[in-house]
Design a protein around this motif. Structure first.
Motif, PDB file in Angstrom:
ATOM      1  N   LYS A  56      12.661  18.866   7.594  1.00  0.00           N
ATOM      2  CA  LYS A  56      13.336  17.888   6.725  1.00  0.00           C
ATOM      3  C   LYS A  56      13.674  18.460   5.351  1.00  0.00           C
ATOM      4  N   ARG A  57      13.241  19.705   5.123  1.00  0.00           N
ATOM      5  CA  ARG A  57      13.449  20.368   3.828  1.00  0.00           C
ATOM      6  C   ARG A  57      12.875  19.554   2.678  1.00  0.00           C
ATOM      7  N   GLY A  58      11.667  19.095   2.886  1.00  0.00           N
ATOM      8  CA  GLY A  58      10.978  18.333   1.860  1.00  0.00           C
ATOM      9  C   GLY A  58      10.225  17.162   2.470  1.00  0.00           C
ATOM     10  N   TYR A  59       9.640  16.341   1.645  1.00  0.00           N
ATOM     11  CA  TYR A  59       8.894  15.179   2.117  1.00  0.00           C
ATOM     12  C   TYR A  59       9.786  13.942   2.051  1.00  0.00           C
ATOM     13  N   PHE A  64      16.841  10.783   0.039  1.00  0.00           N
ATOM     14  CA  PHE A  64      18.062  10.250  -0.574  1.00  0.00           C
ATOM     15  C   PHE A  64      19.125  11.341  -0.690  1.00  0.00           C
ATOM     16  N   MET A  65      18.714  12.606  -0.669  1.00  0.00           N
ATOM     17  CA  MET A  65      19.647  13.727  -0.790  1.00  0.00           C
ATOM     18  C   MET A  65      20.038  14.208   0.615  1.00  0.00           C
ATOM     19  N   PRO A  66      21.322  14.458   0.863  1.00  0.00           N
ATOM     20  CA  PRO A  66      21.746  14.949   2.184  1.00  0.00           C
ATOM     21  C   PRO A  66      21.053  16.266   2.542  1.00  0.00           C
ATOM     22  N   LEU A  67      20.715  16.424   3.811  1.00  0.00           N
ATOM     23  CA  LEU A  67      19.982  17.599   4.285  1.00  0.00           C
ATOM     24  C   LEU A  67      20.632  18.928   3.885  1.00  0.00           C
ATOM     25  N   PRO A  68      21.949  19.098   4.003  1.00  0.00           N
ATOM     26  CA  PRO A  68      22.540  20.401   3.635  1.00  0.00           C
ATOM     27  C   PRO A  68      22.377  20.769   2.153  1.00  0.00           C
ATOM     28  N   LEU A  69      22.121  19.782   1.307  1.00  0.00           N
ATOM     29  CA  LEU A  69      21.964  20.057  -0.120  1.00  0.00           C
ATOM     30  C   LEU A  69      20.522  20.384  -0.515  1.00  0.00           C
ATOM     31  N   ARG A  70      19.593  20.144   0.386  1.00  0.00           N
ATOM     32  CA  ARG A  70      18.180  20.431   0.085  1.00  0.00           C
ATOM     33  C   ARG A  70      17.886  21.916   0.300  1.00  0.00           C
ATOM     34  N   HIS A  71      16.948  22.436  -0.459  1.00  0.00           N
ATOM     35  CA  HIS A  71      16.536  23.827  -0.317  1.00  0.00           C
ATOM     36  C   HIS A  71      15.749  24.008   0.975  1.00  0.00           C
ATOM     37  N   PRO A  72      15.964  25.122   1.685  1.00  0.00           N
ATOM     38  CA  PRO A  72      15.139  25.408   2.868  1.00  0.00           C
ATOM     39  C   PRO A  72      13.683  25.598   2.449  1.00  0.00           C
ATOM     40  N   LYS A  73      12.772  25.200   3.297  1.00  0.00           N
ATOM     41  CA  LYS A  73      11.336  25.340   3.036  1.00  0.00           C
ATOM     42  C   LYS A  73      10.742  26.331   4.036  1.00  0.00           C
ATOM     43  N   THR A  74       9.807  27.138   3.557  1.00  0.00           N
ATOM     44  CA  THR A  74       9.153  28.141   4.389  1.00  0.00           C
ATOM     45  C   THR A  74       7.651  28.067   4.155  1.00  0.00           C
ATOM     46  N   VAL A  75       6.878  28.123   5.240  1.00  0.00           N
ATOM     47  CA  VAL A  75       5.417  28.154   5.153  1.00  0.00           C
ATOM     48  C   VAL A  75       4.929  29.418   5.853  1.00  0.00           C
ATOM     49  N   LEU A  76       4.153  30.216   5.146  1.00  0.00           N
ATOM     50  CA  LEU A  76       3.513  31.409   5.704  1.00  0.00           C
ATOM     51  C   LEU A  76       2.007  31.165   5.665  1.00  0.00           C
ATOM     52  N   TYR A  77       1.350  31.400   6.799  1.00  0.00           N
ATOM     53  CA  TYR A  77      -0.093  31.174   6.820  1.00  0.00           C
ATOM     54  C   TYR A  77      -0.791  32.200   7.697  1.00  0.00           C
TER      55      TYR A  77
END
Length: 119
Positions: A56-59, A64-77
């Motif tokens: 979802k590129r966020g919580y 309220f912001m369109p998906l293409p405008l959100r920053h990509p999220k990355t998790v490294l573990y």
């Protein structure tokens, strides 16, 4: 809670730290062995949440912001639990190398010291 969360258990401090990172909307989240402290069951729940966070590129508050405008999220573990490792999109494992002695120094027999496993 005390100074620096001294009155909280280690598990509670981990959960608070993860929540703070999520609420700040970090683009890259690095988790080194913290999931192992939570155990396999709770660690798997956290990974399911983090997978949705990345998709979802966020919580939920960011919807309220369109998906293409959100920053990509990355998790490294990192994790010692195979069950948690299996939930990763990309796995990087250290390859076994043989060592031999040249003079007084140990050297690797090959230059490849890591490998990726695309599942």
């Amino acid at each position: 809670v005390g100074t620096d969360g001294q009155c909280l258990t280690l598990t509670d401090r981990l959960v608070v730290s993860l929540a703070r990172a999520i609420l700040h909307g970090v683009d890259v989240l690095l988790i080194s062995s913290a999931l192992d402290v939570l155990g396999e069951e709770h660690g798997a729940k956290v990974l399911r949440f983090l997978r949705r966070y990345c998709i979802k590129r966020g919580y939920a508050e960011n919807e309220f912001m369109p998906l293409p405008l959100r920053h990509p999220k990355t998790v490294l573990y990192t994790s010692k639990f195979r069950m948690l490792q299996d939930q990763a999109t990309l796995v990087v494992r250290k390859a076994e190398t043989s060592r031999r002695r040249v003079g007084s120094e140990l050297v690797r027999s090959d230059a490849s010291w890591w490998s990726t496993d695309l599942s």
